[in-house]
Design a protein around this motif. Sequence first.
Motif, PDB file in Angstrom:
ATOM      1  N   ARG A 185      -6.231  12.149   9.922  1.00 43.94           N
ATOM      2  CA  ARG A 185      -7.081  13.329  10.020  1.00 43.94           C
ATOM      3  C   ARG A 185      -7.289  13.961   8.637  1.00 43.94           C
ATOM      4  NH1 ARG A 185      -8.182  15.342  14.592  1.00 43.94           N
ATOM      5  NH2 ARG A 185      -8.152  17.485  13.817  1.00 43.94           N
ATOM      6  N   ASN A 186      -8.352  14.724   8.534  1.00 48.56           N
ATOM      7  CA  ASN A 186      -8.645  15.415   7.280  1.00 48.56           C
ATOM      8  C   ASN A 186      -8.929  14.505   6.088  1.00 48.56           C
ATOM      9  OD1 ASN A 186      -8.311  18.009   8.400  1.00 48.56           O
ATOM     10  ND2 ASN A 186      -6.098  17.723   8.308  1.00 48.56           N
ATOM     11  N   GLU A 222       0.834  -1.198   0.000  1.00 46.85           N
ATOM     12  CA  GLU A 222       0.000   0.000   0.000  1.00 46.85           C
ATOM     13  C   GLU A 222       0.871   1.252   0.000  1.00 46.85           C
ATOM     14  OE1 GLU A 222      -2.369   0.830   3.403  1.00 46.85           O
ATOM     15  OE2 GLU A 222      -3.815   2.003   2.257  1.00 46.85           O
ATOM     16  N   ALA A 223       1.931   1.216   0.775  1.00 44.18           N
ATOM     17  CA  ALA A 223       2.825   2.368   0.836  1.00 44.18           C
ATOM     18  C   ALA A 223       3.442   2.648  -0.531  1.00 44.18           C
ATOM     19  CB  ALA A 223       3.915   2.131   1.874  1.00 44.18           C
ATOM     20  N   LYS A 224       3.836   1.577  -1.198  1.00 44.13           N
ATOM     21  CA  LYS A 224       4.406   1.748  -2.537  1.00 44.13           C
ATOM     22  C   LYS A 224       3.372   2.330  -3.487  1.00 44.13           C
ATOM     23  CE  LYS A 224       8.101  -1.649  -2.942  1.00 44.13           C
ATOM     24  NZ  LYS A 224       8.053  -3.113  -2.922  1.00 44.13           N
ATOM     25  N   ALA A 225       2.161   1.828  -3.352  1.00 39.34           N
ATOM     26  CA  ALA A 225       1.098   2.327  -4.214  1.00 39.34           C
ATOM     27  C   ALA A 225       0.932   3.829  -4.013  1.00 39.34           C
ATOM     28  CB  ALA A 225      -0.209   1.602  -3.915  1.00 39.34           C
ATOM     29  N   LEU A 226       0.937   4.241  -2.773  1.00 37.90           N
ATOM     30  CA  LEU A 226       0.785   5.670  -2.501  1.00 37.90           C
ATOM     31  C   LEU A 226       1.899   6.465  -3.180  1.00 37.90           C
ATOM     32  CD1 LEU A 226      -0.335   8.178  -1.174  1.00 37.90           C
ATOM     33  CD2 LEU A 226       0.960   7.623   0.885  1.00 37.90           C
ATOM     34  N   GLN A 227       3.090   5.958  -3.054  1.00 37.65           N
ATOM     35  CA  GLN A 227       4.205   6.677  -3.661  1.00 37.65           C
ATOM     36  C   GLN A 227       4.006   6.820  -5.174  1.00 37.65           C
ATOM     37  OE1 GLN A 227       8.088   4.917  -3.138  1.00 37.65           O
ATOM     38  NE2 GLN A 227       8.975   6.642  -4.269  1.00 37.65           N
ATOM     39  N   SER A 228       3.663   5.715  -5.806  1.00 38.80           N
ATOM     40  CA  SER A 228       3.412   5.782  -7.247  1.00 38.80           C
ATOM     41  C   SER A 228       2.331   6.796  -7.567  1.00 38.80           C
ATOM     42  CB  SER A 228       2.951   4.419  -7.772  1.00 38.80           C
ATOM     43  OG  SER A 228       3.989   3.497  -7.703  1.00 38.80           O
ATOM     44  N   LEU A 229       1.275   6.756  -6.793  1.00 42.11           N
ATOM     45  CA  LEU A 229       0.158   7.653  -7.069  1.00 42.11           C
ATOM     46  C   LEU A 229       0.579   9.105  -6.924  1.00 42.11           C
ATOM     47  CD1 LEU A 229      -2.744   5.718  -5.333  1.00 42.11           C
ATOM     48  CD2 LEU A 229      -2.385   6.055  -7.771  1.00 42.11           C
ATOM     49  N   ARG A 230       1.387   9.378  -5.934  1.00 41.98           N
ATOM     50  CA  ARG A 230       1.814  10.765  -5.751  1.00 41.98           C
ATOM     51  C   ARG A 230       2.724  11.197  -6.889  1.00 41.98           C
ATOM     52  NH1 ARG A 230       3.751  12.779  -0.175  1.00 41.98           N
ATOM     53  NH2 ARG A 230       3.212  14.729  -1.234  1.00 41.98           N
ATOM     54  N   GLU A 231       3.652  10.346  -7.249  1.00 41.44           N
ATOM     55  CA  GLU A 231       4.523  10.707  -8.366  1.00 41.44           C
ATOM     56  C   GLU A 231       3.700  10.994  -9.618  1.00 41.44           C
ATOM     57  OE1 GLU A 231       7.687   8.038  -9.179  1.00 41.44           O
ATOM     58  OE2 GLU A 231       8.666   8.364  -7.247  1.00 41.44           O
ATOM     59  N   ARG A 232       2.674  10.182  -9.816  1.00 37.50           N
ATOM     60  CA  ARG A 232       1.854  10.383 -11.005  1.00 37.50           C
ATOM     61  C   ARG A 232       0.903  11.552 -10.837  1.00 37.50           C
ATOM     62  NH1 ARG A 232       4.310   5.561 -11.902  1.00 37.50           N
ATOM     63  NH2 ARG A 232       3.934   4.724 -13.948  1.00 37.50           N
ATOM     64  N   ASN A 242       1.089   6.156   9.079  1.00 38.91           N
ATOM     65  CA  ASN A 242       0.293   7.226   8.500  1.00 38.91           C
ATOM     66  C   ASN A 242       1.108   8.391   7.965  1.00 38.91           C
ATOM     67  OD1 ASN A 242      -2.191   6.099   8.741  1.00 38.91           O
ATOM     68  ND2 ASN A 242      -2.712   7.067  10.696  1.00 38.91           N
ATOM     69  N   LYS A 243       2.399   8.393   8.253  1.00 31.92           N
ATOM     70  CA  LYS A 243       3.222   9.558   7.925  1.00 31.92           C
ATOM     71  C   LYS A 243       3.106   9.997   6.469  1.00 31.92           C
ATOM     72  CE  LYS A 243       7.321  10.829   9.286  1.00 31.92           C
ATOM     73  NZ  LYS A 243       8.134   9.824   9.968  1.00 31.92           N
ATOM     74  N   SER A 244       3.320   9.070   5.563  1.00 32.49           N
ATOM     75  CA  SER A 244       3.324   9.499   4.171  1.00 32.49           C
ATOM     76  C   SER A 244       1.921   9.891   3.707  1.00 32.49           C
ATOM     77  CB  SER A 244       3.914   8.410   3.278  1.00 32.49           C
ATOM     78  OG  SER A 244       3.475   7.151   3.689  1.00 32.49           O
ATOM     79  N   TRP A 245       0.924   9.345   4.347  1.00 38.05           N
ATOM     80  CA  TRP A 245      -0.425   9.777   4.009  1.00 38.05           C
ATOM     81  C   TRP A 245      -0.657  11.208   4.465  1.00 38.05           C
ATOM     82  CZ3 TRP A 245      -3.592   7.472   0.743  1.00 38.05           C
ATOM     83  CH2 TRP A 245      -3.329   6.138   0.414  1.00 38.05           C
ATOM     84  N   GLU A 246      -0.156  11.508   5.629  1.00 43.37           N
ATOM     85  CA  GLU A 246      -0.291  12.880   6.101  1.00 43.37           C
ATOM     86  C   GLU A 246       0.397  13.841   5.137  1.00 43.37           C
ATOM     87  OE1 GLU A 246       1.300  12.482  10.000  1.00 43.37           O
ATOM     88  OE2 GLU A 246      -0.539  11.561  10.748  1.00 43.37           O
ATOM     89  N   ALA A 247       1.557  13.423   4.676  1.00 45.40           N
ATOM     90  CA  ALA A 247       2.279  14.261   3.720  1.00 45.40           C
ATOM     91  C   ALA A 247       1.452  14.476   2.458  1.00 45.40           C
ATOM     92  CB  ALA A 247       3.624  13.624   3.378  1.00 45.40           C
TER      93      ALA A 247
END
Lengths: 344, 344
Positions: free
Chosen positions: A153-154, A106-116, A130-135
Amino acid sequence: MRPPTLLDLAKELNLSTSTISRALTRPGVVRPATRERILAAIEKIGFSPNGVARSLRKRETKTIGIIVPDITNWFFGVIVRAISGAVGPHAYMMVVFDANEDPEAEAKALQSLRERQVSGIIRCPVGGENKSWEAAIASGTPVIELDRCSGLRNVDTVLIDDDQAGRIAAECLIALGHRRIGTIAGPQHLSNARGRLRGFLKALSKASITLAPELIEYGDFRESSGYIGAERLMSLRARPTAIFIANSEMTGGAIAAIRELKIRIPKDLSLIGFDDARWARYLDPPLTTISHPTPELGRCAAELLLDRLTKVKSHRKSRVIKFEPELIVRGSTAPLRITKQSRR
Amino acid sequence: MRPPTLLDLAKELNLSTSTISRALTRPGVVRPATRERILAAIEKIGFSPNGVARSLRKRETKTIGIIVPDITNWFFGVIVRAISGAVGPHAYMMVVFDANEDPEAEAKALQSLRERQVSGIIRCPVGGENKSWEAAIASGTPVIELDRCSGLRNVDTVLIDDDQAGRIAAECLIALGHRRIGTIAGPQHLSNARGRLRGFLKALSKASITLAPELIEYGDFRESSGYIGAERLMSLRARPTAIFIANSEMTGGAIAAIRELKIRIPKDLSLIGFDDARWARYLDPPLTTISHPTPELGRCAAELLLDRLTKVKSHRKSRVIKFEPELIVRGSTAPLRITKQSRR
DNA sequence: GGCAGAAATGCAATCGATTGCATTTCTGGC
DNA sequence: GCCAGAAATGCAATCGATTGCATTTCTGCC
């Protein structure tokens, strides 16, 4: 070989790229005759605008990311379809990640999604930090959580009232006269699994039933853990007369195990499943199960996201929407017969 | 708010964007000390490269598009998961479209995918015209067809040997002594549905059995059409003693109908399903079904695509890979008992 | 210390569409 | 036919990373 660009078109037509661009995006603003000419040329040449360039310039990819724990699970299939149906008309496209219930994936997926640079994300959290999600959220990417909540949050959140679900399952079994009741719960690091168990136990204790610890099996929401959990429960010396299983995959596994053990449903064992997957009605007896408006969940998440995406960055307070589950009574539950209870 | 860019980093570090870019993409080429410094700054600032800009410059989105007819169908869920697993390690991301068995939706999906400049497409065709697909292929986007083939040229194709599948289903039923055999076939504009029916009929005729036309029901691969098809077949005056159903969704629908009609499987009716969905084993009796290595299909398609994507544009001849189906005999099939046959 | 060649870094164009502003072309009214 | 104002079009910068080529900085060696 290389697809034609605006510039190619412009040369062909002896126009500037600006005009063509405008003809395509704000039809009113170019002269009808010009527009005709442009459209004709596009048709002839086979031009289609380069979305990547557009996204770069507009800082907006019109893409939403979706992370699900298991796309082969009927529930998430329906969710994905519902989201797809809801965002499609708004010209959003959907990037899907299957996290396989694995926080690292999931963390990797988030990274890919953000890059894209996806415009927004709908996520069914599988755990992890949750850190990278907060970012991600801080940097302005709206995030919606679905089916489970991570405590972030948020974020807007779409949930089933899991406590309620556990409760009505327990109440049904209690009403049928069952007292020795077991459950195959989900992994307790997930909010929905916790809620379902909590509600279930609460209802039992309200009826003055306390569960021996061995009557609670903890699975991982996968089929195999349902199989194992059922095997364990069924090999207990004091075997439960009814069980509640916290998701559909585990329910399937449990049913397979139960059949192999030649335990008859509902005669020897009442069973309440979860999610009302399509196949729940194929079983014999058809499955009594907790049901919820699955496509609505997906659509709701999509709408919350679209709302954040289209509204001016109103720092709206985050919302939590809970859907009420309901119990569909079919054939896998039956009143406890005293003779049974004491059979072994 | 706006995420930091290479330029921001460059200023911070008093370096040029080129160096930073290289530090990230070709580590060997910058001095280790510089690299350290850059990495530290990235960590501190929280920089992540803008994939859109990169895609624009490199003319390569590292994205593949997938079009499936119905993501809630277990089969396609597994396919999507398998593809996802196969392309993930190569840093490709996956855009999924659910065409809902609707050619128009599929056409729209193609258009979106082309605008977004996806690197390649895996498609399970739902019908419709081939023109825009030809254009896509001509413009250099590799296309793989999966499960069904549209007749398009220059596409690699991954299929099940559908004729074979139909044949072994028929042979099994014949061997069990059945003579009045029915089928719920898929929509005949789809190659796989045609193949399954063709193989089925061929095997029957080889055994000198000719099917009355009313013994062939044509569904649309959706659950409801299976339900209706089964109802029709079962209300025939000369009701079949065995049926073969050409996909899992329709099989589910048929089973529901059959139960409602109180027809017992396999006593009154032998039934062979398709796809060996997870729930086939949950049924009672568990379902006899045509099975195939579903995840392999997806993986294979992914590999064919990756091959086209990574190899130098070798104008390789297009390949067709066929997977052999097999019959999993479980409890829903039984020998014909003469007494039954003449009961009504 | 100086020099050639290699290694590292910087410069500036590029990918293709969008858009603020400048310029040209229309339009209608006199 | 002329002019003001509106409408249509063009110019050029921009989005952010990549990359060919130019320039600077290191090496090692005499």
